[in-house]
Motif scaffolding. Structure first.
Motif, mmCIF file in Angstrom:
data_model
loop_
_atom_site.group_PDB
_atom_site.id
_atom_site.type_symbol
_atom_site.label_atom_id
_atom_site.label_comp_id
_atom_site.label_asym_id
_atom_site.label_seq_id
_atom_site.Cartn_x
_atom_site.Cartn_y
_atom_site.Cartn_z
ATOM 1 N N ALA A 277 -2.451 26.630 -10.123
ATOM 2 C CA ALA A 277 -2.253 26.452 -8.680
ATOM 3 C C ALA A 277 -1.132 27.393 -8.271
ATOM 4 C CB ALA A 277 -1.883 25.004 -8.350
ATOM 5 N N SER A 278 -1.352 28.185 -7.249
ATOM 6 C CA SER A 278 -0.324 29.131 -6.826
ATOM 7 C C SER A 278 -0.353 29.294 -5.317
ATOM 8 C CB SER A 278 -0.550 30.500 -7.488
ATOM 9 O OG SER A 278 -1.727 31.118 -6.989
ATOM 10 N N PHE B 85 8.116 36.247 5.781
ATOM 11 C CA PHE B 85 9.529 36.591 5.897
ATOM 12 C C PHE B 85 9.816 37.931 5.237
ATOM 13 C CE2 PHE B 85 9.532 31.837 5.794
ATOM 14 C CZ PHE B 85 9.762 31.681 7.160
ATOM 15 N N PHE B 86 11.039 38.393 5.392
ATOM 16 C CA PHE B 86 11.401 39.700 4.829
ATOM 17 C C PHE B 86 11.210 39.717 3.313
ATOM 18 C CE2 PHE B 86 14.181 43.224 3.659
ATOM 19 C CZ PHE B 86 13.786 44.177 4.593
ATOM 20 N N PRO B 87 11.697 38.700 2.576
ATOM 21 C CA PRO B 87 11.303 38.635 1.163
ATOM 22 C C PRO B 87 9.920 37.984 1.039
ATOM 23 C CG PRO B 87 13.386 37.461 1.589
ATOM 24 C CD PRO B 87 12.709 37.696 2.909
ATOM 25 N N LYS B 88 9.184 38.373 0.022
ATOM 26 C CA LYS B 88 7.937 37.694 -0.306
ATOM 27 C C LYS B 88 8.237 36.607 -1.345
ATOM 28 C CE LYS B 88 4.816 41.657 0.287
ATOM 29 N NZ LYS B 88 3.785 42.502 -0.382
ATOM 30 N N PHE B 89 7.664 35.437 -1.154
ATOM 31 C CA PHE B 89 7.864 34.321 -2.074
ATOM 32 C C PHE B 89 6.531 33.968 -2.733
ATOM 33 C CE2 PHE B 89 11.113 33.884 1.171
ATOM 34 C CZ PHE B 89 12.260 33.631 0.434
ATOM 35 N N SER B 90 6.570 33.676 -4.004
ATOM 36 C CA SER B 90 5.375 33.181 -4.681
ATOM 37 C C SER B 90 5.787 32.081 -5.653
ATOM 38 C CB SER B 90 4.638 34.299 -5.419
ATOM 39 O OG SER B 90 5.449 34.858 -6.418
ATOM 40 N N LYS C 289 8.953 33.485 -7.810
ATOM 41 C CA LYS C 289 9.293 34.899 -7.716
ATOM 42 C C LYS C 289 9.642 35.244 -6.279
ATOM 43 C CE LYS C 289 7.555 39.577 -8.658
ATOM 44 N NZ LYS C 289 6.401 40.391 -9.108
ATOM 45 N N ILE C 290 10.664 36.053 -6.129
ATOM 46 C CA ILE C 290 11.067 36.586 -4.825
ATOM 47 C C ILE C 290 11.031 38.102 -4.926
ATOM 48 C CG2 ILE C 290 12.889 36.688 -3.084
ATOM 49 C CD1 ILE C 290 13.920 34.030 -4.142
#
Length: 902
Positions: A619-620, A626-631, A666-667
């Motif tokens: 599951a992800s 936003f300016f950073p990508k988050f996962s 992860k950012i």
């Protein structure tokens, strides 16, 4: 329909157009399109549109182009993209969310050749509007030029393209092939073809098989029939026009396609022009009368080719993108001083198009298109880039390619609206506009002052030529009678010469003719006898054809709730939705969710690893607003390992199995910057995870079993710089890539270890054009848990060599093109290019080790299309490796690879 609030007025117009066109667009398919979400992208300066499935949506890139057909841009876009929606629903409309959209998209892409669905959409935009690309001689000109020049290429070459010759492209080819189907067999053939294909989508060669059933021809033979008909039509037109062959500059060119655009004479008898070529990146060049050339400055990516020269200075516009958000872009103006050889970016984060210098080079005029599609002419000061004045367009018509008069007090431009094109003049002292030429059903381009006349490009005689408008009488006369097409006029009053571009079989060349001589040319046809190749190829009496403009009905609108629409499941898939890399494909069963604005991706998945007989659950979620990508990702998976046991004086290896829960965060901050022909990418990322293990199959090792791995950290920083590549470059001529990665266990007591890796790559030009030399040096330092981890590129054939700990590698490769055969191997493959290479790979380079490669050899690769699919493009090759060490497993061996790109 989703759009920024600033685009409300234009959005209402688009909504009315779509509702007006919905049934008309789908009439010949017998399938009215069902609801689809449409996103109006107004923050990009590029003009485009698309329809997709998985998720089902359409995007309209709303900024109108500086070169197009003679109608409102959004009307053209609405017709074309809505036809694609009808095509999707006709062929695979029964396969829907939340499970089957990706399957529908796959069937659509596999079943229909690109030329068919794009050509059919161009037919629709031409039938359902008074304009459309099917009425533009400039659009079909490459195909016409090839046929009239005796270059009759195969079906696959005309469709899939070539790296050494100009070909029509699948839009143009598809327009003529689908238009001919409807002319010969009636418009209902589109319905018949797609109905039969939809009934049995797994039929081999479904489209060609169905085409043969209804016409008696397969795709290859239908291409031949269309080509023969077009050749006869165009030969007849050529004979009627009795064209003139003008002198060409440069007198000699390479055997590869190249363009010399927008020629401008200099005071020293040289010519300045914008050069584009398959072997070269775009650059502003100067050329003397003998054809000798010198580069002024390389240019970056442009929405349309454009530059302007005056008083020793050059300006041109280029695309710049937001560093983080790719669909937020700008069009800036650059300035270059030929005397001081200095470059300066005149504007920043602007939306200015087609800049033109005033004769004294103290001012620039440009077209401004803001995010609400409000059109203005702006006057900009040189060199500070400040806006001196702004003149809103009359009726907010689109303005294109402005130019100053010799006094610098007036500006001429092309005006475009649903009524057609016109020539509009701005009087700067009063700020008033007036129409010099009223609305025409013509692709009028680049009007320019010529004493008491205005020279411009139009196609009154069915071929693009230069015409002149008498400003006193309003009379129009023909100035050129080119064989294939004449463009980009400039009248030099000093030498009394008309300079222009003359299209040839290998691209645009420079021509000139005495301005006085143009007055002796007998006009071939008047505007009343306008020729459109739409007419002989497709009848005009369709019941669904209309040129009416719908009234704008104000529809209710409300704020779009992004969080409410974040989850949008659409497809079951055999992969997680990313097919960018063959190595990354992990077959299984996945349920995919993507929100319409492409900000959130949710994946639920299951895979089974047959090698270890274990299931994995996934599951992800990734969030990119936003300016950073988050996962954030969770996996429950099986693992295997070995334990070494010593008993009775003997060593024994025992297999271990366990399961583990792994949660990873992860950012990522990826950034991209442009500066003329240079591209910079940089970014930082940080990742951590938490692992909880259970279910060990050997309880006696429980004390040594590490049940939890708490938050190991992974950091990366990268910086890349490279220059733009030409179409034939195998790699950038110059480039530097650097990456630093560090991993460690700052929150663990039982686990220790760290891994530092540095990777670098340096691109250099080769000995000849389009050759490339690449040198890569990588270094790693590791200990503890990472002792056997390799995180750097290894020497070629490493898995065939004796295992040796790797501290660093130095890899050299030299690559070069061999041939451009354009070979068709039946329907299986179409080979565009063969390329070769030499490589030498060094390992553990230091002062104590002899400097000799561990492996070296040669490689042979080829660029090709498979099974007549336009995309992806495949790169298939083999490396012959020589192991340069004592007692290798194999002295000579081969490795194979396959890659692809879109």
């Amino acid at each position: 329909m989703i759009y920024p609030a600033s685009f409300e007025n234009e959005a209402q117009k688009v909504a009315s157009q779509l509702e007006f066109l919905r049934k008309r667009v789908s009439a010949t398919l017998g399938k009215e399109p069902r609801k689809i979400s449409i996103i109006l992208q107004n923050q990009t300066v590029e003009s485009n549109g698309n329809v997709q499935l998985a998720p089902r949506r359409s995007e309209f890139y709303t900024t109108p182009p500086q070169q197009g057909d003679f109608q409102d841009w959004l009307n053209n876009l609405a017709i074309h993209e809505l036809r694609h929606v009808a095509q999707f629903d006709k062929l695979t409309g029964y396969l829907r969310a939340p499970f089957f959209e990706q399957l529908a998209l796959a069937i659509y892409g596999v079943t229909l050749p690109s030329w068919f669905f794009e050509g059919d959409a161009v037919v629709s935009e031409t039938v359902l509007s008074p304009a459309g690309r099917g009425r533009l001689p400039s659009w079909e000109m490459p195909f016409r030029t090839n046929l009239l020049s005796g270059r009759t290429y195969s079906y696959q070459k005309d469709y899939l393209g070539s790296l050494k010759d100009l070909t029509p492209g699948f839009y143009e080819l598809g327009y003529f092939m689908t238009a001919r189907m409807q002319r010969v067999y009636g418009a209902d053939i589109m319905d018949s073809l797609m109905t039969r294909m939809a009934r049995l989508p797994i039929r081999p060669y479904n489209f060609s098989n169905s085409l043969r059933k209804f016409t008696g021809y397969n795709t290859r033979r239908w291409h031949e029939q269309t080509r023969e008909e077009l050749t006869a039509l165009w030969r007849k037109q050529l004979a009627e026009n009795n064209p003139i062959d003008y002198p060409l500059l440069p007198p000699k060119t390479t055997d590869k396609p190249e363009n010399w655009l927008l020629p401008r004479p200099l005071s020293d008898q040289r010519i300045i022009a914008l050069h584009q070529g398959a072997q070269h990146v775009s650059a502003i060049m100067v050329m003397d009368s003998l054809g000798r050339q010198k580069e002024v400055i390389k240019t970056g990516r442009q929405t349309e080719p454009n530059f302007s020269y005056a008083a020793g200075k050059v300006v041109w516009d280029e695309v710049r993108r937001h560093a983080r958000y790719g669909k937020r872009s700008y069009n800036v103006i650059n300035l270059y001083d030929l005397e001081s050889r200095s470059y300066h970016q005149l504007t920043r984060k602007s939306r200015y198009f087609s800049p033109a210098l005033r004769p004294d080079a103290h001012r620039v005029v440009a077209v401004e298109i803001d995010e609400s599609n409000a059109i203005s002419l702006v006057v900009i000061a040189v060199p500070n880039g400040e806006v001196v004045a702004r003149y809103p367009s009359p009726g907010n018509i689109l303005l294109q390619t402005p130019a100053f008069d010799p006094t610098g007090t007036k500006v001429i431009a092309t005006g475009v609206a649903q009524q057609g094109t016109a020539i509009v003049e701005l009087d700067i002292p009063t700020g008033n506009y007036r129409f010099m030429l009223d609305w025409q059903s013509q692709q009028i381009e680049r009007p320019t002052y010529a004493d008491d006349e205005i020279a411009f490009k139009a196609h009154y005689n069915g071929i693009d030529n230069i015409y002149a408008l008498n400003t006193a009488t309003g009379a129009i006369r023909q100035c050129t009678n080119a064989r294939f097409g004449a463009f980009n006029p400039l009248v030099d009053v000093v030498s009394n010469q008309l300079w222009f571009n003359s299209y040839q079989v290998n691209g645009y060349r420079i021509s000139k003719v005495s301005w006085n001589e143009t007055r002796d040319l007998a006009t071939q046809k008047t505007s009343a006898s306008h020729i459109s190749y739409f007419k002989p190829l497709l009848r005009q009496d369709y019941a669904y054809r209309t040129t009416d403009t719908p009234e704008t009905v104000i529809l209710p609108s409300k704020p779009y709730k992004g969080l409410k629409n974040l989850i949008n499941f659409h497809s079951l898939s055999i992969d997680n939705g990313s097919f960018d890399n063959l190595d990354a494909i992990n077959p299984g069963v996945y349920w995919l969710s993507d929100d319409l604005l492409n900000t959130a991706q949710l994946r639920l998945g299951y895979t089974y690893d047959g090698d270890i007989r274990s299931s994995e659950y996934l599951a992800s979620i990734a969030y990119q607003r936003f300016f950073p990508k988050f996962s954030l990702e969770y996996r429950n998976r099986g693992q295997v390992g070995t334990a070494r046991v010593i008993g009775n004086g003997q060593e024994q290896l025992i297999g271990l199995h366990w399961r583990e829960n792994v949660t990873t965060l992860k950012i990522d901050i990826p950034l991209v910057f442009y500066r003329i022909n240079h591209v910079f990418t940089t970014g930082v990322s940080a990742a951590t995870s938490y692992t909880q293990r259970y279910g060990l199959t050997e309880p006696r090792f429980q004390n040594q079993f590490i049940e939890r791995v708490r938050f190991p950290m992974h950091y990366q920083f990268y910086f890349n710089h490279q220059v733009r590549q030409s179409a034939l470059d195998l790699a950038p001529r110059w480039g530097q890539h650097f990456s630093v990665t560090y991993r460690h266990f700052p929150f663990e007591n039982r686990l220790k270890g760290a891994h530092l890796s540095l990777r670098s790559a340096f691109f250099f030009p080769g000995l000849w054009r389009n050759h490339s030399l690449l040198a890569r040096f990588s270094y790693q330092q590791r200990n503890g848990m990472y002792q056997i981890t390799n995180d750097i590129p290894l020497v070629s054939g490493y898995d065939q060599l004796r295992p040796v700990p790797v501290d660093n590698t130095l890899l050299f490769s030299y690559r070069f093109p061999i041939a451009y055969p354009d070979w068709s191997i039946g329907p299986l493959a179409y080979i565009k290019r063969f390329k070769g290479g030499l490589f030498a790979d060094f390992q553990n380079v230091d002062s104590e080790t002899p400097f000799q490669p561990r492996t070296f050899g040669v490689e042979l690769r080829s660029d090709m299309n498979l099974l007549r699919f336009y995309l992806p493009n495949f790169d298939i090759g083999v490396k012959l490796v020589y192991a340069n060490e004592a007692n290798p497993r194999q002295r000579f061996f081969a490795t194979y690879s396959i890659g692809y790109s879109y």
